[in-house]
Design a protein around this motif. Sequence first.
Motif, PDB file in Angstrom:
ATOM      1  N   CYS A 116     -18.859   2.024  -1.188  1.00 15.29           N
ATOM      2  CA  CYS A 116     -17.900   1.023  -0.716  1.00 15.29           C
ATOM      3  C   CYS A 116     -16.446   1.469  -0.876  1.00 15.29           C
ATOM      4  CB  CYS A 116     -18.098  -0.299  -1.466  1.00 15.29           C
ATOM      5  SG  CYS A 116     -17.096  -1.629  -0.789  1.00 15.29           S
ATOM      6  N   ILE A 117     -15.689   1.440   0.217  1.00 13.97           N
ATOM      7  CA  ILE A 117     -14.302   1.896   0.175  1.00 13.97           C
ATOM      8  C   ILE A 117     -13.319   0.736   0.181  1.00 13.97           C
ATOM      9  CG2 ILE A 117     -14.885   4.092   1.283  1.00 13.97           C
ATOM     10  CD1 ILE A 117     -13.678   2.985   3.877  1.00 13.97           C
ATOM     11  N   GLY A 118     -13.820  -0.468  -0.136  1.00 17.62           N
ATOM     12  CA  GLY A 118     -12.913  -1.610  -0.275  1.00 17.62           C
ATOM     13  C   GLY A 118     -12.483  -2.203   1.052  1.00 17.62           C
ATOM     14  N   MET A 119     -13.346  -2.112   2.052  1.00 16.15           N
ATOM     15  CA  MET A 119     -13.024  -2.658   3.377  1.00 16.15           C
ATOM     16  C   MET A 119     -14.149  -3.585   3.838  1.00 16.15           C
ATOM     17  SD  MET A 119     -10.150  -1.160   4.163  1.00 16.15           S
ATOM     18  CE  MET A 119      -9.299  -0.030   3.062  1.00 16.15           C
ATOM     19  N   ASN A 120     -14.788  -4.236   2.899  1.00 17.21           N
ATOM     20  CA  ASN A 120     -15.998  -4.993   3.222  1.00 17.21           C
ATOM     21  C   ASN A 120     -15.764  -6.098   4.245  1.00 17.21           C
ATOM     22  OD1 ASN A 120     -18.422  -4.097   2.252  1.00 17.21           O
ATOM     23  ND2 ASN A 120     -18.817  -5.956   1.061  1.00 17.21           N
ATOM     24  N   ASP A 121     -14.505  -6.513   4.434  1.00 20.15           N
ATOM     25  CA  ASP A 121     -14.232  -7.569   5.405  1.00 20.15           C
ATOM     26  C   ASP A 121     -13.949  -6.991   6.784  1.00 20.15           C
ATOM     27  OD1 ASP A 121     -11.980  -6.348   4.425  1.00 20.15           O
ATOM     28  OD2 ASP A 121     -10.698  -8.109   4.606  1.00 20.15           O
ATOM     29  N   GLN A 122     -14.011  -5.670   6.934  1.00 19.97           N
ATOM     30  CA  GLN A 122     -13.754  -5.060   8.242  1.00 19.97           C
ATOM     31  C   GLN A 122     -14.604  -3.809   8.448  1.00 19.97           C
ATOM     32  OE1 GLN A 122      -9.373  -4.224   7.990  1.00 19.97           O
ATOM     33  NE2 GLN A 122      -9.700  -5.131   5.980  1.00 19.97           N
ATOM     34  N   GLU A 123     -15.870  -3.966   8.205  1.00 18.17           N
ATOM     35  CA  GLU A 123     -16.819  -2.858   8.330  1.00 18.17           C
ATOM     36  C   GLU A 123     -17.283  -2.708   9.770  1.00 18.17           C
ATOM     37  OE1 GLU A 123     -17.558  -0.746   6.198  1.00 18.17           O
ATOM     38  OE2 GLU A 123     -16.838  -1.626   4.336  1.00 18.17           O
ATOM     39  N   PRO A 124     -17.923  -1.580  10.092  1.00 19.31           N
ATOM     40  CA  PRO A 124     -18.040  -0.368   9.283  1.00 19.31           C
ATOM     41  C   PRO A 124     -16.698   0.368   9.229  1.00 19.31           C
ATOM     42  CG  PRO A 124     -19.640  -0.402  11.087  1.00 19.31           C
ATOM     43  CD  PRO A 124     -18.656  -1.477  11.364  1.00 19.31           C
ATOM     44  N   ALA A 125     -16.437   0.979   8.101  1.00 18.07           N
ATOM     45  CA  ALA A 125     -15.168   1.673   7.929  1.00 18.07           C
ATOM     46  C   ALA A 125     -15.415   3.091   7.438  1.00 18.07           C
ATOM     47  CB  ALA A 125     -14.303   0.915   6.935  1.00 18.07           C
ATOM     48  N   ALA A 126     -14.473   3.951   7.730  1.00 16.35           N
ATOM     49  CA  ALA A 126     -14.597   5.340   7.295  1.00 16.35           C
ATOM     50  C   ALA A 126     -13.242   5.867   6.877  1.00 16.35           C
ATOM     51  CB  ALA A 126     -15.158   6.198   8.428  1.00 16.35           C
ATOM     52  N   ILE A 127     -13.253   6.897   6.051  1.00 13.33           N
ATOM     53  CA  ILE A 127     -12.012   7.565   5.676  1.00 13.33           C
ATOM     54  C   ILE A 127     -12.009   8.923   6.352  1.00 13.33           C
ATOM     55  CG2 ILE A 127     -10.652   8.495   3.775  1.00 13.33           C
ATOM     56  CD1 ILE A 127     -12.014   6.525   1.944  1.00 13.33           C
TER      57      ILE A 127
END
Lengths: 626, 182
Positions: A116-127
């Motif tokens: 989890c990269i701390g973007m759970n309210d706007q998934e899917p997310a990537a760095i």
Amino acid sequence: MNNKISRITKRYSEDPARLLDVLHDIHSLKGYVDDDDVEQLAIELVLSEATINEVISFYHFFSKTPVGKFSIYLNNSITACFRGREAVKRALEESCGTTFGSVSEDGLFGLFDTSCIGMNDQEPAAIINGLVFTKLTAFRVKELVKGLKEGKPVSELIYEGTGGGNNADKDIQSMVQNNIRKGMLLLNRDYHKFEVLRKELKQHSPLEVIQIVEDSNLRGRGGAGFPTGIKWRFGRRVDGKHRVIICNADEGEPGTFKDRVMLTEFPELVFEGMVIAAYATAADIGLLYLRYEYKYLLRFLNRILGEMRTEGLLGKNAAGIKDFNFDIRIQLGAGAYICGEESALIESLEGKRGEPRDKPPFPVEKGYLNYPTIVNNVETLASAVKIIKHGAAWYKGFGVKDSLGTKLLSVSGDCRFPGIYEVEWGTSIREVIEMCGAEDVQAIQVGGPSGVLIGLKDIDNLGASNLMKWYKPSGMMVAQKFYDRKLSYSDLPTGGSIIIFDKRRDLLQDVVMNFMDFFIEESCGSCSTCRNLPSVMKQKLQKIIGGHGVRQDIDDLLSWGKMIKVSRCGLGQTAANPIVSSILNFRDLYEGHVQAMTDFDNEFDLEKSVQAANNFVGRKSVFHQN
Amino acid sequence: MSKKIIATTSLAGCFGCHMSFLDIDERILKLVELVEFDKSPINDIKVFTRPVDIGIIEGGCCNSENIEVLKSFRENCKVLVSLGECAIMGGLPALRNGIPIEECLREAYLDGPTVSENKEQVLPNDPELPMLLDKVFPCHEIVKVDYFLPGCAPDADLIWNALVALVTGNEMELPYEVVKFD
């Protein structure tokens, strides 16, 4: 000797405690750290090569092999999976021409999973190369990869423009959204930057500040709930050449993202809190440990620290208080859940593997570089500012008896309005569900994977009650219908992660398995219990889901859940919680899977097991029935 | 009180646990008053002759015969006890579990440095021989096991205390000395 590497180590005065920074800089320089670099670092930092190698292998975002010109870390949290992560993953593999866990042949793209990269309210997310990309779809990533192949800079590819608020700041320029849904005390625009440092703070002696915080009954917001005032008082009492204030901004618990929003919108409030804590405890060193996933905030945060120094709020005679010398440095983490545990965080700050320390001594006695150290959560420090501003009595007007003030909830999962909600302590789960527009709720994960999974069931009527009494993460045993359970330190304590699952979700297969994978991945490996048990328990769960389980398997899981409690740190001790709390609250799901007619099933197949050897020696498998 | 019936066997083990069992020394006289032995290497009875109360298993399962014996123990014994590291964890034989069985056989019979007289490259494939399993299994992964006595080999006192407890139905004495392994 490579001069570029030497220049980097000199930048940090060849201080071994700054190993993380050194490694970060080498990564920016060339993308990875090779054996030659390690050899050179060992000489210049006076560390053994083994020490450096074990640090590199510990953190997700360090690598001994090339990770691609563009390294793409795709979050694998549960919410991402629900929001179409699989399609995104396939699209990435197709368009980058490689599979997850490896680098494409042309060395252009590296694809990796990450927690989890701390973007759970706007998934899917990537760095991607340190920048966050949210709300990905198969279509979006194809466009994205096409752009990268054409040579566009990563920063230009944020397709929807920047997110609201400070996400549009020139030093952030991120597409991340704040999604602040409800503010109260902390998330409040009626905040005048550094007003408390300029006015109120000087009116109180340090001991008075501690007294006010103590009177307010402020408790740690990271989840454990230790009284902040008492921590400050302890820290002040211990003698030391230096005293240290650490702000823990390493929120790694899947589903939390409140610190990210605080640091984006109200960083001044957090820094102000650190200065207040330093003043109260006579500390001179300030450190903010920022998780790597939030690296995109680093330049912005450093700018604010610079402004504070210019205005005399940091440095010598900070905030205009004579002989109060305090400054803050931001340390960037490198990807490790365990570093949210305060003693692991301190190890990491010292440039080591983030393995928790044995306690006692506690950090207030011997912390960072063995100086007395106070570690506070982002939210705790921010709350302290408001308390000094308005007084303890005012603060006590919010919340309930043992849990005063407000709590930032990071709400995500199956609801219409995921985001940050600042609520008073004592708010019931029913109210949270109504606030975020969730329907057909089946279960709620309170406090992230290390917290509890609660559901509609009355949990005091279930069997195995003795085991349950022994195995009691706080809050798990309170027998109430879940709608009416209240967020508070005595009933449902939480660091703020709330993940909602509606009736479409398979709790065991999708949710619990995902959480167990998380703990298996994130164990620091120090204690054998937390290193091994989650894997073994996951296998057992798999057996149950696969239809081979027996009743004994459920009891085994519960009793093994007891064993993990001997782990050294709080995170290890909770690594079995996804399974244990789902058994306690959703035992039906387990019983539905296990076989009623047999008490033993080993999945052992003799015929299959002798096949390989028989083939090799050239004989037929013959079985005698007796 | 009629005597309890006991059976023992050594599967993929080294008989060390049985030797440790014999380390109960003079208490063996007391043992004879408490129990009678059925199938066991101690009295060399090869097959079960009656229902057994307590079955004691040394060693894990590495071949089809082990499986068969273990299953017959489960069928004939009311209580089954895994005795020692190999029965509980697979032990030393399980070191091969990380290596494909073909490679193990090749090393043992064809390519190994100590293989000197196998010019015809014969592999053991007589139908009389038990068939090798792909992995060595602890006993509780094959049948339900009721109790586990750890150690390599388990301390004689541990075995004695467990037996006395099982036979008399009292709680087992478990002083630290009998389960510490350093």
